[in-house]
Scaffold this motif. Structure first.
Motif, PDB file in Angstrom:
ATOM      1  N   ARG A 183      77.360 167.990  23.359  1.00 30.90           N
ATOM      2  CA  ARG A 183      77.716 168.325  21.978  1.00 30.90           C
ATOM      3  C   ARG A 183      77.592 167.123  21.052  1.00 30.90           C
ATOM      4  NH1 ARG A 183      83.558 170.879  22.843  1.00 30.90           N
ATOM      5  NH2 ARG A 183      83.628 169.095  24.253  1.00 30.90           N
ATOM      6  N   ILE A 184      77.773 165.924  21.616  1.00 30.20           N
ATOM      7  CA  ILE A 184      77.742 164.727  20.777  1.00 30.20           C
ATOM      8  C   ILE A 184      76.341 164.458  20.243  1.00 30.20           C
ATOM      9  CG2 ILE A 184      77.284 162.937  22.510  1.00 30.20           C
ATOM     10  CD1 ILE A 184      79.930 162.755  19.701  1.00 30.20           C
ATOM     11  N   TYR A 185      75.303 164.880  20.992  1.00 30.85           N
ATOM     12  CA  TYR A 185      73.940 164.641  20.529  1.00 30.85           C
ATOM     13  C   TYR A 185      73.603 165.498  19.316  1.00 30.85           C
ATOM     14  CZ  TYR A 185      73.349 162.037  24.840  1.00 30.85           C
ATOM     15  OH  TYR A 185      73.486 161.119  25.847  1.00 30.85           O
ATOM     16  N   LYS A 186      74.106 166.724  19.307  1.00 30.50           N
ATOM     17  CA  LYS A 186      73.915 167.576  18.126  1.00 30.50           C
ATOM     18  C   LYS A 186      74.591 166.946  16.919  1.00 30.50           C
ATOM     19  CE  LYS A 186      74.831 172.225  16.365  1.00 30.50           C
ATOM     20  NZ  LYS A 186      75.441 173.549  16.655  1.00 30.50           N
ATOM     21  N   LEU A 187      75.797 166.440  17.129  1.00 26.63           N
ATOM     22  CA  LEU A 187      76.523 165.782  16.044  1.00 26.63           C
ATOM     23  C   LEU A 187      75.775 164.542  15.555  1.00 26.63           C
ATOM     24  CD1 LEU A 187      80.303 165.181  15.785  1.00 26.63           C
ATOM     25  CD2 LEU A 187      78.772 163.257  15.481  1.00 26.63           C
TER      26      LEU A 187
END
Length: 288
Positions: A183-187
């Motif tokens: 999820r952090i990569y999307k952010l």
């Protein structure tokens, strides 16, 4: 470890059906290999270890590691497999095909082996949703031939699909301490886009969208980037400012305003903290 050298490149990927009781013995691949058993059963022997394999078995063999396959005598296995390098190697001068197999350890050319991946990858795992894995593989099936003018464009597409598969594969096989929460990569993609367009939102806007706490957000962020969010944002803006100092003649004040620093004084202070130089000193040095 310099991770910039790791640019996975698939040399050969295919579907291979074994005959009943067929043996593929004493194999040393110059490339690393991933095998997915899509049908049937068999046995893998490697370095004194034995794995009973069946539908959904996923196996990883590093370059140079000896391994023997024996298909079941009644229900022989089908391999969906790929042979790839973590770091691209040009083997034209030594072999007639990019993914070469050596059957005699005494003849193994060690200087032609793919390098080892820096994190441990399990040799044998079981996958669920087999059809998803097969779909990934089928997108980058490629013949065991060197690329030429005719195959160059199709090879670009093949390598693109293979990189998507490697992302999928590593996310599955590596431990959580090596692979941050996806999820952090999307952010981060959204954060970078907002920074590029000068539309950065308050930090809470980003982690609220993920429905995670502020503390967990900071933990995930630092694990993925090595920096707390504010330092990441400051470093991003300073790096963009460096580009302007190198490649333009606009003033330091204009650069500070362009990259949304609150004042030229704050920009200069932060620039010195992160680079050890003032913006003007940096510009003078690169133009010497």
């Amino acid at each position: 470890m310099d991770f910039t050298v790791f640019r996975p490149y698939v040399n050969y990927a295919t579907r291979y059906a074994f005959s009943k009781g067929q043996e593929n013995c004493n194999r040393h691949g110059y490339s690393s290999a991933i095998y997915l058993i899509s049908e049937g059963k068999g046995v893998l022997h490697t370095c004194g270890r034995t794995y009973e394999t069946g539908q959904g078995s996923l196996l990883y063999i590093p370059a140079g590691q000896p391994h023997d396959w024996i298909a079941d005598s009644q229900d022989p296995m089908v391999h969906i497999c790929c042979y790839f390098d973590w770091v691209y190697r040009d083997r034209h001068a030594n072999f007639s095909s990019p993914s070469h197999i050596c059957y005699d350890a005494d003849l193994l050319l060690c200087n032609q082996l793919d390098i080892a991946f820096p994190y441990p990858i399990p040799e044998h795992l079981k996958v669920e949703k087999l059809h998803i894995w097969i779909d990934h593989f089928e997108k980058f099936y490629v013949e065991n031939n060197f690329v030429n003018e005719r195959t160059y464009m199709s090879n670009i597409r093949t390598q693109s699909h293979f990189l998507q598969f490697i992302d999928f594969f590593l996310s599955f096989v590596l431990k959580d301490d090596h692979v941050p929460d996806p999820r952090i990569y999307k952010l981060l993609r959204q954060l970078d886009q907002d920074l590029l367009h000068g539309k950065l939102l308050p930090l809470e806007t980003y982690y609220r969208e993920l429905r995670i706490s502020r503390g967990y957000f900071f933990e995930l962020f630092k694990h993925a980037t090595g920096l707390p969010p504010i330092q990441y944002i400051n470093q991003f803006r300073i790096n963009r400012a460096k580009d302007d100092l190198r490649n333009s003649t606009i003033s330091v004040t204009e650069i500070a305003e362009k990259h949304r620093f609150s004042s030229v004084h704050y920009f200069s202070k932060l620039f010195r903290q992160l680079t050890g130089k003032s913006p003007r000193e940096f510009r003078d040095e690169v133009h010497m």
